[in-house]
Scaffold this active site. Structure first.
Site, PDB file in Angstrom:
ATOM      1  N   ILE A 100     111.918 -28.870 -19.821  1.00  0.00           N
ATOM      2  CA  ILE A 100     111.947 -27.664 -20.116  1.00  0.00           C
ATOM      3  C   ILE A 100     112.110 -26.701 -18.818  1.00  0.00           C
ATOM      4  CG2 ILE A 100     110.358 -27.607 -22.239  1.00  0.00           C
ATOM      5  CD1 ILE A 100     108.269 -26.175 -20.497  1.00  0.00           C
TER       6      ILE A 100
ATOM      7  N   SER B  28     116.669 -28.160 -10.604  1.00  0.00           N
ATOM      8  CA  SER B  28     117.297 -27.154 -10.010  1.00  0.00           C
ATOM      9  C   SER B  28     116.547 -25.764  -9.406  1.00  0.00           C
ATOM     10  CB  SER B  28     118.200 -26.661 -11.094  1.00  0.00           C
ATOM     11  OG  SER B  28     119.178 -25.608 -10.900  1.00  0.00           O
TER      12      SER B  28
ATOM     13  N   GLY C   7     110.074 -29.879 -10.280  1.00  0.00           N
ATOM     14  CA  GLY C   7     110.315 -28.688  -9.628  1.00  0.00           C
ATOM     15  C   GLY C   7     109.306 -28.122  -8.725  1.00  0.00           C
TER      16      GLY C   7
ATOM     17  N   SER D 277     111.364 -14.739 -10.558  1.00  0.00           N
ATOM     18  CA  SER D 277     112.525 -14.347 -11.005  1.00  0.00           C
ATOM     19  C   SER D 277     113.383 -14.378 -10.108  1.00  0.00           C
ATOM     20  CB  SER D 277     111.818 -13.029 -11.633  1.00  0.00           C
ATOM     21  OG  SER D 277     111.388 -12.192 -10.395  1.00  0.00           O
TER      22      SER D 277
ATOM     23  N   CYS E 281     118.129 -19.802 -18.309  1.00  0.00           N
ATOM     24  CA  CYS E 281     117.539 -19.006 -17.203  1.00  0.00           C
ATOM     25  C   CYS E 281     116.891 -17.797 -17.926  1.00  0.00           C
ATOM     26  CB  CYS E 281     118.529 -18.984 -16.227  1.00  0.00           C
ATOM     27  SG  CYS E 281     117.797 -17.780 -14.824  1.00  0.00           S
TER      28      CYS E 281
ATOM     29  N   GLY F 131     108.463 -30.263 -16.330  1.00  0.00           N
ATOM     30  CA  GLY F 131     107.538 -29.190 -16.506  1.00  0.00           C
ATOM     31  C   GLY F 131     106.130 -29.733 -16.091  1.00  0.00           C
TER      32      GLY F 131
END
Ligand SMILES: Cc1cc2nc3c(=O)[nH]c(=O)nc-3n(C[C@H](O)[C@H](O)[C@H](O)COP(=O)(O)O)c2cc1C
Length: 303
Positions: free
Chosen positions: A190, A21, A264, A70, A129, A242
């Site tokens: 994670i 995601s 990711g 962020s 998140c 991760g």
């Protein structure tokens, strides 16, 4: 020939490599570099009930062996996802997972109920998140709250329910057990590790949000240890992630106990990462005369 299929509860994935995601959008942009029907699944960008613009820039920063982000859950909102993105994703010929990150228990329940009426294959409840003020990681840091929200979401949908956990806790296996006891079909871990970058000259944080989530190879040893811990504790499948950059990395997560993995940050470095990782896994399994990827899961020989 290697049997690449893996089983996550009632869901069969054509292979264990899922795009994580927030690093693959809804697959639209990644389509130009990939045949997306060949990857195990796609987890959507984190969804909220209403559209969100996300945090102000700067939202990403490169670090040694990784990155901080962020983004703050920028997304078009659940309704736009269901109307415009989900039909596209369902046409890709891969497993589609809706990642939801409501700011309250009620918002998560409402989203799960709406998704229940769609053809999405699974829901990934993001309780991890680090980049929003309300909900999310606040839920994921307490076993009691995890239980409460997972139970409520479980009662709102018959879809396979995956729960994504934060590493920003002391005992992640307790959080995984809480999710399992409340009815999760799988746990995903994670999410990013809370971190910070500072510009020495201006004496300001690089990220406008001051802090962000660390991902990429820098977090891999932490993620592997957590996947190993959790896989020993729960009976439901563990989806590990991760810092996975190669097929070798993905197989290490499976040996630690993961049934499937997510990729990711690697997508941001190389848009064909998922496809390349699957091909590398097949090459390694073939060389090792392994007939099914599932034979790797939980085979760590500890000292
Ligand atoms: C830019 C960026 C955006 C992300 N957005 C989300 C998100 O919306 N929802 C979520 O559950 N995880 C999100 N993540 C976390 C990833 O899905 C993944 O858990 C984490 O980055 C660790 O895997 P990696 O090291 O392979 O990136 C995001 C990560 C990055 C780098």
């Amino acid at each position: 020939m290697v049997n690449t299929h893996v089983q996550i509860g009632e869901l069969t994935l054509k292979n264990p490599v899922i795009a994580a995601s927030g690093t693959f959008g809804f697959g639209r942009e990644m389509q130009q570099w990939n045949n997306l029907s060949q990857i195990g699944g796609i987890s959507s960008k984190g969804l909220t009930l209403n559209p969100r613009l996300g945090n102000d820039p700067t939202r990403v920063a490169e670090t040694a062996s990784g990155m901080l982000n962020s983004v703050g859950l920028q997304n078009p909102g659940l309704q736009a996802f269901i109307e415009h993105e989900l039909p596209f994703m369902l046409g890709l010929g891969t497993t589609v997972i809706a990642n939801i990150a409501g700011h309250s228990l009620e918002e998560n329940v409402q989203m799960a109920m709406q998704l229940d009426q769609t053809a999405v294959h699974a829901i990934e409840l993001n309780l991890s998140c680090p980049n929003v003020n309300k909900g999310c990681m606040a839920f994921g840091s307490s076993a009691h709250l995890i239980q409460e929200v997972v139970r409520a979401v479980r009662q709102s949908t018959t879809k396979p329910l995956w729960v994504k956990l934060t590493p920003n806790v002391t005992a992640i296996s307790e959080m995984a057990l809480a999710a399992e006891s409340a009815g999760a079909d799988a746990v995903c871990l994670i999410n990013t590790l809370l971190g910070m970058a500072i510009d020495r000259r201006s004496r300001r944080p690089v990220l406008r949000n001051n802090t962000g989530g660390l991902s990429g190879p820098a977090v891999k040893p932490v993620a592997l240890r957590m996947v190993w811990d959790v896989a020993k504790s729960v009976s439901i499948p563990v989806i590990g992630m991760g810092g996975i950059m190669t097929g070798e990395d993905a197989l290490e997560f499976m040996i630690a106990g993961a049934t499937a993995v997510q990729v990711g940050t690697a997508n941001l470095v190389k848009p064909t990462a998922c496809q390349d990782i699957i091909n590398e896994m097949i090459m390694i399994a073939t060389a090792e005369k392994i007939t099914s990827f599932s034979q790797y899961t939980g085979t760590l020989k500890t000292w």
